[in-house]
Design an enzyme around this catalytic site. Structure first.
Site, PDB file in Angstrom:
ATOM      1  N   CYS A 116       0.808  -1.222   0.000  1.00  0.00           N
ATOM      2  CA  CYS A 116       0.000   0.000   0.000  1.00  0.00           C
ATOM      3  C   CYS A 116       0.841   1.272   0.000  1.00  0.00           C
ATOM      4  O   CYS A 116       0.321   2.363  -0.256  1.00  0.00           O
ATOM      5  CB  CYS A 116      -0.942  -0.002   1.200  1.00  0.00           C
ATOM      6  SG  CYS A 116      -1.917  -1.522   1.347  1.00  0.00           S
ATOM      7  N   HIS A 256      -3.318   6.724   3.491  1.00  0.00           N
ATOM      8  CA  HIS A 256      -3.739   5.443   2.926  1.00  0.00           C
ATOM      9  C   HIS A 256      -5.110   5.095   3.480  1.00  0.00           C
ATOM     10  O   HIS A 256      -5.365   5.200   4.681  1.00  0.00           O
ATOM     11  CB  HIS A 256      -2.723   4.365   3.283  1.00  0.00           C
ATOM     12  CG  HIS A 256      -3.164   2.986   2.957  1.00  0.00           C
ATOM     13  ND1 HIS A 256      -3.738   2.660   1.744  1.00  0.00           N
ATOM     14  CD2 HIS A 256      -3.135   1.828   3.689  1.00  0.00           C
ATOM     15  CE1 HIS A 256      -4.039   1.372   1.738  1.00  0.00           C
ATOM     16  NE2 HIS A 256      -3.683   0.852   2.903  1.00  0.00           N
ATOM     17  N   ASN A 286     -10.049  -0.661   0.839  1.00  0.00           N
ATOM     18  CA  ASN A 286      -8.592  -0.558   0.748  1.00  0.00           C
ATOM     19  C   ASN A 286      -8.156  -0.997  -0.643  1.00  0.00           C
ATOM     20  O   ASN A 286      -8.246  -2.170  -0.982  1.00  0.00           O
ATOM     21  CB  ASN A 286      -7.958  -1.443   1.829  1.00  0.00           C
ATOM     22  CG  ASN A 286      -6.448  -1.389   1.836  1.00  0.00           C
ATOM     23  OD1 ASN A 286      -5.819  -0.892   0.902  1.00  0.00           O
ATOM     24  ND2 ASN A 286      -5.850  -1.919   2.891  1.00  0.00           N
TER      25      ASN A 286
END
Length: 331
Positions: A116, A256, A286
């Site tokens: 990520c 994030h 996500n």
């Protein structure tokens, strides 16, 4: 004396697949509930790529929009960097496939696998090439089709992830603007907390690996959560100090998009008001390396970012890795 070249973002773009998978849809698939997912993560729905779509397809669409925003043609690109953990295949790189799709045949192309944190890593790499004068225009893409590596019977992971892509063109901007600094890090001892076991040289694909669902995401959620809360704090403070700034200087935090509790903890420690934190994980879940890229593009296109604003981006991911950057918006 030559004036130092400033590297900043010339244009952004994003792409989300059309299909929406809601928490109520997931209630019919696994033992979970909308309330459970929302309370623990903040996620309400996520996008799912069509079976015919690969990561490069999403990346290509986001890239076209970023190039249009930057008023550049594909042949103007000198380099393409794709951050992803869901490449089309082991090789060639997804970046090379995107290069061909765009017709950007003057560009070098390669992938990075940083989970990520990937998009911010990509920005930092692009910054170096532009500031040294080696290249003028570098396309950085974060793109994922995580739905293709999810175990849809594992309620602890299948509720978290979504598909999407975001892109930014990094190039020369006026002095005093652009990417002011970055902070990248990794702790490989934590790799065991978030990984996909099979499909590489350690555990090549076989009937057994497929039958045991070893080509899907494995995650120790509590360990990742503890790491994330700690590193979101340290990574933001470190990059601000490197740039000679304080939390009071931040106009927009783009974190994030993994979990609202993690983001809220960071917001409180930085003493930021809600309007200075961009959140879209309720819509997309996500999206790993695409997360920060999509959020940055959305915030910009909504008019929430204006020229001169100080933007702080921060992410954490598989590796374990972390990354943060400070951008003085130049558009």
């Amino acid at each position: 004396m030559c004036e130092k070249i400033a590297a900043g973002i010339l244009g952004t773009g994003s792409y989300l697949p059309e299909k929406i998978l809601t928490n109520f849809d997931l209630e019919k698939m696994v033992d979970t509930s909308d309330e459970w997912i929302t309370t623990r993560t903040g996620i309400k729905e996520r996008r799912i790529a069509d079976p015919s779509q690969a990561t490069s397809d999403l990346a290509t669409e986001a890239s076209k929009r970023a190039l249009e925003d930057a008023n550049l043609k594909p042949e103007d690109l000198d380099m393409i960097i794709v951050a992803t953990v869901t490449p089309d295949m082991n090789f060639p790189s997804t970046a090379c496939i995107v290069q061909a799709n765009l017709g950007a045949l003057n560009a070098a192309a390669f992938d990075i696998s940083v989970g990520c944190s990937g998009f911010i890593y990509g920005l930092a790499i692009a910054q170096q090439f532009v500031e040294t004068g080696m290249y003028r225009n570098v396309l950085v893409i974060g793109a994922e089709t995580l739905s293709k590596i999810i175990n849809w019977k594992d309620r602890n992971t299948c509720v978290l992830f979504g598909d999407g892509a975001g892109a930014a063109v990094v190039g020369r901007v006026e002095s005093g603007y652009g990417i002011l600094g970055s902070y990248l890090g990794a702790d490989g001892t934590g790799g065991k907390y978030l990984y996909m076991p099979a499909g590489g040289s350690r555990m090549p694909a076989s009937h057994e690996t497929v039958e045991k669902n070893l080509h899907t995401i494995f995650m120790e959620g509590q360990e990742v959560f503890k790491f994330a809360v700690k590193v979101m704090d340290s990574a933001t403070i470190e990059v601000l100090e490197r740039c000679g700034l304080t939390p009071e200087d931040i106009d927009m935090l783009i974190p994030h998009q993994a979990n609202t509790r993690i983001i809220e903890a960071a917001r409180k420690r930085l003493k930021l008001t809600n309007d200075k934190v961009y959140i879209n994980l309720d819509k997309y879940g996500n999206t790993s390396a695409a997360s920060v890229a999509i959020a940055l593009d959305e915030a910009y296109r909504k008019g929430l970012i204006k020229k001169g604003d100080i933007i702080l981006t921060v992410a954490f991911g598989a590796g374990l890795t972390w990354a943060s950057s400070v951008i003085k918006w130049s558009k």
